[in-house]
Design an enzyme around this catalytic site. Structure first.
Site, PDB file in Angstrom:
ATOM      1  CE  LYS A  86      -4.091  -1.926   2.349  1.00  0.00           C
ATOM      2  NZ  LYS A  86      -5.087  -1.932   3.330  1.00  0.00           N
ATOM      3  NE  ARG A  87       5.774   0.388   3.557  1.00  0.00           N
ATOM      4  CZ  ARG A  87       5.439  -0.618   4.045  1.00  0.00           C
ATOM      5  NH1 ARG A  87       4.311  -0.859   4.735  1.00  0.00           N
ATOM      6  NH2 ARG A  87       6.028  -1.934   3.739  1.00  0.00           N
TER       7      ARG A  87
END
Length: 296
Positions: free
Chosen positions: A241-242
């Site tokens: 998700k980063r």
């Protein structure tokens, strides 16, 4: 019974192409059987939830052209159901006063998918001992897991067998800080929502035996399971998700046509096109899907 699928994102970070592929495949499966498709926001771990992220995720799913039936369900509004489930499990649940660090130092503890196997330290504490420890530390709640293997069939990955007691041990249902664990919440919600299809990433395959056990103890009908091999980044790395470059928000901001995204996700999954009328789980590749190079 009507087929019912679901997608259940957690609003702790942005949706990436791997999440989008899971949403697409689960949507195709439900719609191919003329079934319902539900949306559940798994926002139960409130300290990790990012403000506004749930609304962003729903908007991005609509941007992709995916629809669902009824209003989204929010786990943070369903804690009463999880409390009821704990009461129903009765003596299968016990208080645990061990910290993660204390469990980790047990030399004989093998590693499961969520860390060291719990060795059952608190499983047989006397009533007096529990009362004494409660004055020192708030307990978590664990499920007494019976010994032996549990077999199940996965619609994509075939037959599997896991011995949860041997690999994980008695697992947490509610944390010491009062937050309900994923394993309990997802089972209670799937049962309450009438979910009959669970399609998700292969990284959750090892959770399935635990969830089947909970379904059975709670007297719920077990769904059919399908675990899709993971989508990997251009370098073969697991998506995070980063990594904003592969997020739906970044693609949308660049003006990418969502129809091209959907077509690409279908193609890397082994499908000719994203069409419920010709969809079959048997067509999904059992190999990880590689994103490189992006055609948009």
């Amino acid at each position: 019974m009507e087929s019912t699928g679901r997608f259940a994102p957690s609003p702790t970070g942005e949706l990436h192409l791997g999440n989008a592929r899971t949403a697409l495949l689960s949507w195709l499966w439900a719609r191919s059987e003329g079934g319902r498709y539900l949306l559940r926001v798994e926002d139960i771990d409130r300290p990790r939830v990012r403000p506004g992220m749930a609304e962003q995720q729903l908007s991005e799913l609509r941007w992709l052209g995916l629809d669902w039936d009824g209003e989204p369900v929010y786990q943070s509004q369903r804690t009463g159901l999880y409390e009821d489930a704990l009461r129903k499990l009765g003596e299968n649940v016990y208080e645990c006063f061990c910290s993660r660090a204390e469990i980790a130092v047990v030399a004989s503890a093998p590693q499961g998918d969520e860390g060291p196997r719990y060795p059952g330290t608190c499983a047989s504490l006397s009533r007096e001992e529990r009362e004494r420890r409660r004055r020192e530390r708030a307990p978590s709640l664990r499920l007494r897991v019976p010994p032996g293997s549990l077999k199940f069939h996965d619609q994509i990955l075939g037959d599997h067998e896991f011995d949860t007691q041997a690999t994980v041990g008695d697992f947490v249902l509610r944390r010491a800080d009062g937050i309900f664990a994923y394993q309990l919440a997802v089972v209670v919600d799937d049962g309450a929502m009438g979910v009959t299809q669970v399609l998700r990433g292969a990284d959750l395959l090892f959770s399935t035996a635990r969830q089947i056990l909970l379904h059975r103890l709670l007297g719920q009908r077990e769904p059919r399971w399908a675990h899709a091999p993971l989508v990997l980044g251009p370098g073969g790395e697991r998506l995070s998700k980063r990594d904003r470059s592969l997020s739906l928000s970044a693609l949308r901001a660049r003006g990418v046509d969502p129809r091209r995204v959907i077509a690409h996700l279908a193609q890397i999954s082994g499908l000719e096109r994203a069409d419920p009328s010709v969809f079959s789980l048997s067509k999904i590749s059992r190999k990880p899907a590689l994103l490189s190079p992006l055609p948009y």
